[in-house]
Design a protein around this motif. Structure first.
Motif, PDB file in Angstrom:
ATOM      1  N   THR A  25     -32.899   2.680  -5.765  1.00 18.23           N
ATOM      2  CA  THR A  25     -32.479   1.381  -5.267  1.00 18.23           C
ATOM      3  C   THR A  25     -33.624   0.372  -4.878  1.00 18.23           C
ATOM      4  O   THR A  25     -34.525   0.714  -4.273  1.00 18.23           O
ATOM      5  N   GLY A  26     -33.501  -0.883  -5.209  1.00 19.40           N
ATOM      6  CA  GLY A  26     -34.550  -1.860  -4.690  1.00 19.40           C
ATOM      7  C   GLY A  26     -33.675  -3.231  -4.321  1.00 19.40           C
ATOM      8  O   GLY A  26     -32.671  -3.281  -4.283  1.00 19.40           O
ATOM      9  N   SER A  27     -34.441  -4.216  -4.144  1.00 19.02           N
ATOM     10  CA  SER A  27     -33.658  -5.513  -3.989  1.00 19.02           C
ATOM     11  C   SER A  27     -34.064  -6.552  -5.034  1.00 19.02           C
ATOM     12  O   SER A  27     -35.346  -6.611  -5.472  1.00 19.02           O
ATOM     13  N   GLY A  28     -33.373  -7.626  -5.494  1.00 19.35           N
ATOM     14  CA  GLY A  28     -33.563  -8.424  -6.146  1.00 19.35           C
ATOM     15  C   GLY A  28     -32.204  -9.413  -6.471  1.00 19.35           C
ATOM     16  O   GLY A  28     -31.231  -9.254  -5.893  1.00 19.35           O
ATOM     17  N   ALA A  29     -32.562 -10.501  -7.052  1.00 15.64           N
ATOM     18  CA  ALA A  29     -31.380 -11.424  -7.431  1.00 15.64           C
ATOM     19  C   ALA A  29     -31.460 -11.915  -8.560  1.00 15.64           C
ATOM     20  O   ALA A  29     -32.446 -12.293  -9.161  1.00 15.64           O
ATOM     21  N   GLY A  47     -33.784  -2.559 -16.081  1.00 20.24           N
ATOM     22  CA  GLY A  47     -34.597  -3.684 -15.684  1.00 20.24           C
ATOM     23  C   GLY A  47     -33.895  -4.209 -14.270  1.00 20.24           C
ATOM     24  O   GLY A  47     -32.871  -3.869 -13.883  1.00 20.24           O
ATOM     25  N   ARG A  48     -34.815  -5.430 -13.803  1.00 21.12           N
ATOM     26  CA  ARG A  48     -33.890  -5.966 -12.591  1.00 21.12           C
ATOM     27  C   ARG A  48     -34.256  -7.528 -12.875  1.00 21.12           C
ATOM     28  O   ARG A  48     -35.309  -7.838 -13.678  1.00 21.12           O
ATOM     29  N   THR A 112     -41.140 -11.115 -16.844  1.00 18.77           N
ATOM     30  CA  THR A 112     -41.118 -12.599 -17.337  1.00 18.77           C
ATOM     31  C   THR A 112     -40.727 -13.475 -15.694  1.00 18.77           C
ATOM     32  O   THR A 112     -40.044 -13.335 -14.767  1.00 18.77           O
ATOM     33  N   VAL A 113     -41.515 -14.550 -15.771  1.00 18.04           N
ATOM     34  CA  VAL A 113     -41.306 -15.440 -14.475  1.00 18.04           C
ATOM     35  C   VAL A 113     -41.188 -16.754 -15.154  1.00 18.04           C
ATOM     36  O   VAL A 113     -41.720 -17.184 -16.180  1.00 18.04           O
ATOM     37  N   GLN A 114     -39.886 -17.598 -14.738  1.00 14.09           N
ATOM     38  CA  GLN A 114     -39.801 -19.045 -15.200  1.00 14.09           C
ATOM     39  C   GLN A 114     -39.424 -19.628 -14.139  1.00 14.09           C
ATOM     40  O   GLN A 114     -38.939 -19.388 -13.240  1.00 14.09           O
ATOM     41  N   ALA A 115     -40.069 -21.016 -14.124  1.00 14.67           N
ATOM     42  CA  ALA A 115     -39.851 -21.981 -12.699  1.00 14.67           C
ATOM     43  C   ALA A 115     -39.716 -23.085 -13.261  1.00 14.67           C
ATOM     44  O   ALA A 115     -40.150 -23.507 -14.394  1.00 14.67           O
ATOM     45  N   VAL A 116     -39.124 -24.171 -12.406  1.00 14.16           N
ATOM     46  CA  VAL A 116     -38.775 -25.490 -12.647  1.00 14.16           C
ATOM     47  C   VAL A 116     -39.650 -26.439 -11.686  1.00 14.16           C
ATOM     48  O   VAL A 116     -39.609 -25.900 -10.585  1.00 14.16           O
ATOM     49  N   VAL A 117     -40.520 -27.212 -12.458  1.00 12.83           N
ATOM     50  CA  VAL A 117     -41.336 -27.807 -11.550  1.00 12.83           C
ATOM     51  C   VAL A 117     -41.119 -29.268 -10.857  1.00 12.83           C
ATOM     52  O   VAL A 117     -40.077 -30.042 -11.257  1.00 12.83           O
ATOM     53  N   HIS A 118     -41.562 -29.326  -9.706  1.00 13.60           N
ATOM     54  CA  HIS A 118     -41.536 -30.582  -8.872  1.00 13.60           C
ATOM     55  C   HIS A 118     -42.833 -31.313  -8.811  1.00 13.60           C
ATOM     56  O   HIS A 118     -43.724 -30.273  -8.386  1.00 13.60           O
ATOM     57  N   ALA A 248     -37.369 -17.833 -11.091  1.00  9.81           N
ATOM     58  CA  ALA A 248     -36.424 -16.449 -11.895  1.00  9.81           C
ATOM     59  C   ALA A 248     -37.480 -15.553 -12.311  1.00  9.81           C
ATOM     60  O   ALA A 248     -38.694 -16.033 -12.815  1.00  9.81           O
ATOM     61  N   ALA A 249     -37.368 -14.346 -12.008  1.00  9.25           N
ATOM     62  CA  ALA A 249     -38.283 -13.302 -12.636  1.00  9.25           C
ATOM     63  C   ALA A 249     -37.176 -12.257 -13.078  1.00  9.25           C
ATOM     64  O   ALA A 249     -36.347 -11.637 -12.514  1.00  9.25           O
ATOM     65  N   SER A 250     -37.925 -11.497 -14.233  1.00  8.06           N
ATOM     66  CA  SER A 250     -37.094 -10.417 -14.534  1.00  8.06           C
ATOM     67  C   SER A 250     -38.306  -9.139 -15.195  1.00  8.06           C
ATOM     68  O   SER A 250     -39.296  -9.617 -15.486  1.00  8.06           O
ATOM     69  N   ASP A 251     -37.748  -7.880 -15.351  1.00  6.94           N
ATOM     70  CA  ASP A 251     -38.687  -6.928 -15.874  1.00  6.94           C
ATOM     71  C   ASP A 251     -38.092  -6.427 -17.047  1.00  6.94           C
ATOM     72  O   ASP A 251     -38.152  -5.172 -17.479  1.00  6.94           O
TER      73      ASP A 251
END
Length: 252
Positions: A25-29, A47-48, A112-118, A248-251
């Motif tokens: 068990t871990g934490s993630g969203a 994966g998470r 993988t990391v994905q992000a929206v820029v401001h 967002a991140a995933s493995d």
């Protein structure tokens, strides 16, 4: 995902915590909404994932214990804060002390990391960078892992860098250092970074724009960061002019 895989979903503070597979068990969203963190998910072979729109006002970011920060834990770097839909760094003063935040828990090596820029009011001399972290770790006086950064400008001085952090402040190795308008970012752009095996790839709006190969780190956690240089006094206090509105991140 195979038919034998299990899916776990828990609603946590406006987000859905999701993990697939079997493991500890871990934490993630992972959700279209924002995350406030919390315990849930599974770190295992399936994966998470963790997704947030930064719905909380926090300094430093925690989202229920899902993040650690550069000053709070690393001591020599700076923290990341969130204000209702925006994450920014708090670097001031010394170079290479970027605002840094890493996700907690156990993560697989394929990330993988994905992000929206401001970004508003870009200023060339401030070297305002938005950064994604892969296979990274923070402990007192040590920051290791891979950083993929875009300078927040659309000019010819825009750049993409991929670096390996080796531990102490200022100790890093360039793997990619490319300059040109083709690397420029603007409000609403999507940046992404992946690591598969020993290959790191950077993307801008879904298009691969650079890659590097390095085998130094086989494990670590995803995260984000923000650079700000303040040798030009007018750069001081511009931290809020750039950041991420979604992460967002995933493995898997």
């Amino acid at each position: 995902m195979s038919a034998r895989a299990h899916i776990f979903a828990v609603l946590v503070g406006g987000a859905t915590v999701v993990a697939m597979g079997c493991g500890s068990t871990g934490s993630g969203a992972d959700a279209g909404g924002g995350a406030s963190g919390g315990q849930g998910g599974v770190a295992g072979t399936g994966g998470r994932a963790y997704t947030t729109n930064f719905p909380l006002n926090e300094n430093p970011i925690s989202e229920g214990g899902n993040w650690i920060n550069g000053q709070a834990v690393g001591l020599d770097w700076h923290d990341v804060s969130t204000t209702s839909g925006l994450a920014i760094g708090h670097q001031s003063g010394s170079s290479y002390t970027d605002g840094t935040a890493l996700l907690t828990g156990a993560w697989g090596p394929t990330q993988t990391v994905q992000a929206v820029v401001h970004t508003v009011n870009p200023k060339e001399s401030c070297y305002q960078e938005v950064e994604m972290r892969l296979r990274s770790n923070l402990t007192a006086h040590s920051c290791t892992g891979y950083e993929i950064s875009f300078k927040a400008t659309k000019s010819a001085s825009a750049y993409l860098i991929i670096v390996r952090w080796n531990g102490p402040v200022g100790d890093f190795t360039y793997l990619v250092n490319s300059t040109g308008a083709q690397y420029g970012i603007a409000e609403g752009d999507t940046v992404k970074a992946t690591i598969v095996g020993n290959v790191i790839t950077a993307y801008l709006n879904g298009v691969a724009v650079g890659s590097a190969t390095d085998s130094t780190y086989a494990t670590g956690n995803p995260g984000m960061g923000f650079n700000l240089e303040t040798n030009d006094a007018s750069c001081i206090g511009t931290n809020g002019d750039y950041g991420f509105t979604r992460f967002a991140a995933s493995d898997y």
